[in-house]
Design a protein around this motif. Structure first.
Motif, PDB file in Angstrom:
ATOM      1  N   UNK A 157     -19.360  84.990 -24.832  1.00  0.00           N
ATOM      2  CA  UNK A 157     -18.204  85.842 -24.569  1.00  0.00           C
ATOM      3  C   UNK A 157     -17.743  85.581 -23.134  1.00  0.00           C
ATOM      4  N   UNK A 158     -16.435  85.363 -22.951  1.00  0.00           N
ATOM      5  CA  UNK A 158     -15.930  85.017 -21.624  1.00  0.00           C
ATOM      6  C   UNK A 158     -15.019  86.069 -21.025  1.00  0.00           C
ATOM      7  N   UNK A 159     -14.785  87.122 -21.752  1.00  0.00           N
ATOM      8  CA  UNK A 159     -13.955  88.189 -21.215  1.00  0.00           C
ATOM      9  C   UNK A 159     -13.869  89.341 -22.192  1.00  0.00           C
ATOM     10  N   UNK A 160     -13.728  90.536 -21.630  1.00  0.00           N
ATOM     11  CA  UNK A 160     -13.631  91.731 -22.461  1.00  0.00           C
ATOM     12  C   UNK A 160     -12.778  92.746 -21.726  1.00  0.00           C
ATOM     13  N   UNK A 161     -11.815  93.310 -22.420  1.00  0.00           N
ATOM     14  CA  UNK A 161     -10.968  94.336 -21.812  1.00  0.00           C
ATOM     15  C   UNK A 161     -10.865  95.528 -22.744  1.00  0.00           C
ATOM     16  N   UNK A 162     -10.714  96.687 -22.145  1.00  0.00           N
ATOM     17  CA  UNK A 162     -10.484  97.919 -22.893  1.00  0.00           C
ATOM     18  C   UNK A 162      -9.095  98.409 -22.537  1.00  0.00           C
ATOM     19  N   UNK A 217     -10.673  94.116 -26.555  1.00  0.00           N
ATOM     20  CA  UNK A 217     -10.344  92.714 -26.821  1.00  0.00           C
ATOM     21  C   UNK A 217     -11.442  91.851 -26.220  1.00  0.00           C
ATOM     22  N   UNK A 218     -11.940  90.928 -27.024  1.00  0.00           N
ATOM     23  CA  UNK A 218     -12.972  89.989 -26.570  1.00  0.00           C
ATOM     24  C   UNK A 218     -12.418  88.578 -26.716  1.00  0.00           C
ATOM     25  N   UNK A 219     -12.622  87.777 -25.696  1.00  0.00           N
ATOM     26  CA  UNK A 219     -12.071  86.426 -25.734  1.00  0.00           C
ATOM     27  C   UNK A 219     -13.165  85.381 -25.560  1.00  0.00           C
ATOM     28  N   UNK A 220     -13.011  84.320 -26.343  1.00  0.00           N
ATOM     29  CA  UNK A 220     -13.849  83.132 -26.228  1.00  0.00           C
ATOM     30  C   UNK A 220     -12.908  81.934 -26.178  1.00  0.00           C
ATOM     31  N   UNK A 221     -13.259  80.963 -25.350  1.00  0.00           N
ATOM     32  CA  UNK A 221     -12.432  79.768 -25.198  1.00  0.00           C
ATOM     33  C   UNK A 221     -13.335  78.551 -25.320  1.00  0.00           C
ATOM     34  N   UNK A 222     -12.856  77.544 -26.042  1.00  0.00           N
ATOM     35  CA  UNK A 222     -13.614  76.299 -26.226  1.00  0.00           C
ATOM     36  C   UNK A 222     -12.738  75.107 -25.864  1.00  0.00           C
ATOM     37  N   UNK A 223     -13.303  74.174 -25.141  1.00  0.00           N
ATOM     38  CA  UNK A 223     -12.597  72.935 -24.839  1.00  0.00           C
ATOM     39  C   UNK A 223     -12.601  72.070 -26.089  1.00  0.00           C
ATOM     40  N   UNK A 224     -11.445  71.531 -26.438  1.00  0.00           N
ATOM     41  CA  UNK A 224     -11.315  70.709 -27.649  1.00  0.00           C
ATOM     42  C   UNK A 224     -10.549  69.439 -27.300  1.00  0.00           C
ATOM     43  N   UNK A 267      -9.142  75.752 -27.374  1.00  0.00           N
ATOM     44  CA  UNK A 267      -8.940  76.657 -28.504  1.00  0.00           C
ATOM     45  C   UNK A 267      -9.372  78.040 -28.029  1.00  0.00           C
ATOM     46  N   UNK A 268      -8.640  79.052 -28.468  1.00  0.00           N
ATOM     47  CA  UNK A 268      -8.888  80.418 -28.022  1.00  0.00           C
ATOM     48  C   UNK A 268      -9.111  81.299 -29.235  1.00  0.00           C
ATOM     49  N   UNK A 269     -10.092  82.194 -29.111  1.00  0.00           N
ATOM     50  CA  UNK A 269     -10.308  83.193 -30.148  1.00  0.00           C
ATOM     51  C   UNK A 269     -10.363  84.562 -29.466  1.00  0.00           C
ATOM     52  N   UNK A 270      -9.481  85.449 -29.893  1.00  0.00           N
ATOM     53  CA  UNK A 270      -9.484  86.820 -29.394  1.00  0.00           C
ATOM     54  C   UNK A 270      -9.810  87.725 -30.570  1.00  0.00           C
ATOM     55  N   UNK A 271     -10.863  88.494 -30.430  1.00  0.00           N
ATOM     56  CA  UNK A 271     -11.223  89.505 -31.441  1.00  0.00           C
ATOM     57  C   UNK A 271     -10.723  90.834 -30.894  1.00  0.00           C
ATOM     58  N   UNK A 272      -9.871  91.460 -31.670  1.00  0.00           N
ATOM     59  CA  UNK A 272      -9.267  92.715 -31.246  1.00  0.00           C
ATOM     60  C   UNK A 272      -9.735  93.825 -32.174  1.00  0.00           C
ATOM     61  N   UNK A 273     -10.323  94.848 -31.604  1.00  0.00           N
ATOM     62  CA  UNK A 273     -10.773  96.013 -32.376  1.00  0.00           C
ATOM     63  C   UNK A 273      -9.993  97.223 -31.878  1.00  0.00           C
TER      64      UNK A 273
END
Length: 189
Positions: free
Chosen positions: A43-48, A58-65, A76-82
């Motif tokens: 996990x590379x970031x989290x905001x409320x 919101x939780x963010x993960x980023x991968x170099x592609x 590539x970016x993945x944001x999981x939003x709850x």
């Protein structure tokens, strides 16, 4: 601007960076993004945040592609939003996929998360134009007509919002019933 390979290629040819939200209309790119080893990426970031009657994380993960089927994709970016509705208590989880041209050294995960949030604000305006003003179904679809119509629709929605109207469609209906109301809204009476 819609997420299109042609737009990305054009932008990258002029040297600016771009970020594109990948939805279901880009099945191959979305599948590629979803098949990345997200569980292994920290996990590379989290905001409320709170707003609009909801609280969320919101939780963010980023991968170099280097092999995504999208022009210039470096990350590539993945944001999981709850989000939880504070009145009903209902919770919903959404996953947002994106690709971006800046490398890890050029844009931090926090910056990418903010860009994705800003994109959502733009989409909110487009949603009002598309649903309330039926912009996509509007007859003028060629030349400068769509831009001219947007030039009138945007200030109309803005004036209603500034006057405290929360539902633009209801505000338009109310103002259409009496020709003096729009003038009063604009301070012309």
């Amino acid at each position: 601007m819609p997420t299109r390979r042609e737009h990305a290629a054009c932008l990258l040819g002029r040297r600016p960076h771009c970020i594109a939200i990948v939805k279901d209309n880009h099945k191959k790119v979305r599948r590629q993004n979803e098949s990345l080893p997200w569980k292994d990426i920290p996990l590379q970031g989290r905001t409320r945040g709170t707003g609009h009657g909801r609280s969320g994380i919101r939780r963010i993960k980023v991968a170099t592609v280097n092999n995504l089927l999208f022009p210039g994709a470096c990350q590539a970016v993945q944001v999981k939003r709850r989000r939880t509705d504070r009145k009903t208590g209902r919770t919903g989880i959404a996953t947002i996929c994106a690709v971006t041209s800046p490398t890890a050294g050029q844009a931090t995960p926090a910056q990418l998360a903010q860009l994705i949030r800003d994109h959502g604000k733009i989409e909110a305006l487009h949603h009002v134009r598309d649903t309330t003003f039926t912009a996509d179904a509007s007859p003028p679809q060629t030349g400068n007509a769509p831009r001219a119509m947007a030039t009138w629709r945007n200030p109309a929605a803005g004036a209603l919002r500034l006057s405290g109207v929360r539902n633009i469609a209801a505000g338009l209906r109310r103002n259409a019933r009496d020709a003096r109301r729009p003038l009063a809204l604009l301070g012309l009476t």
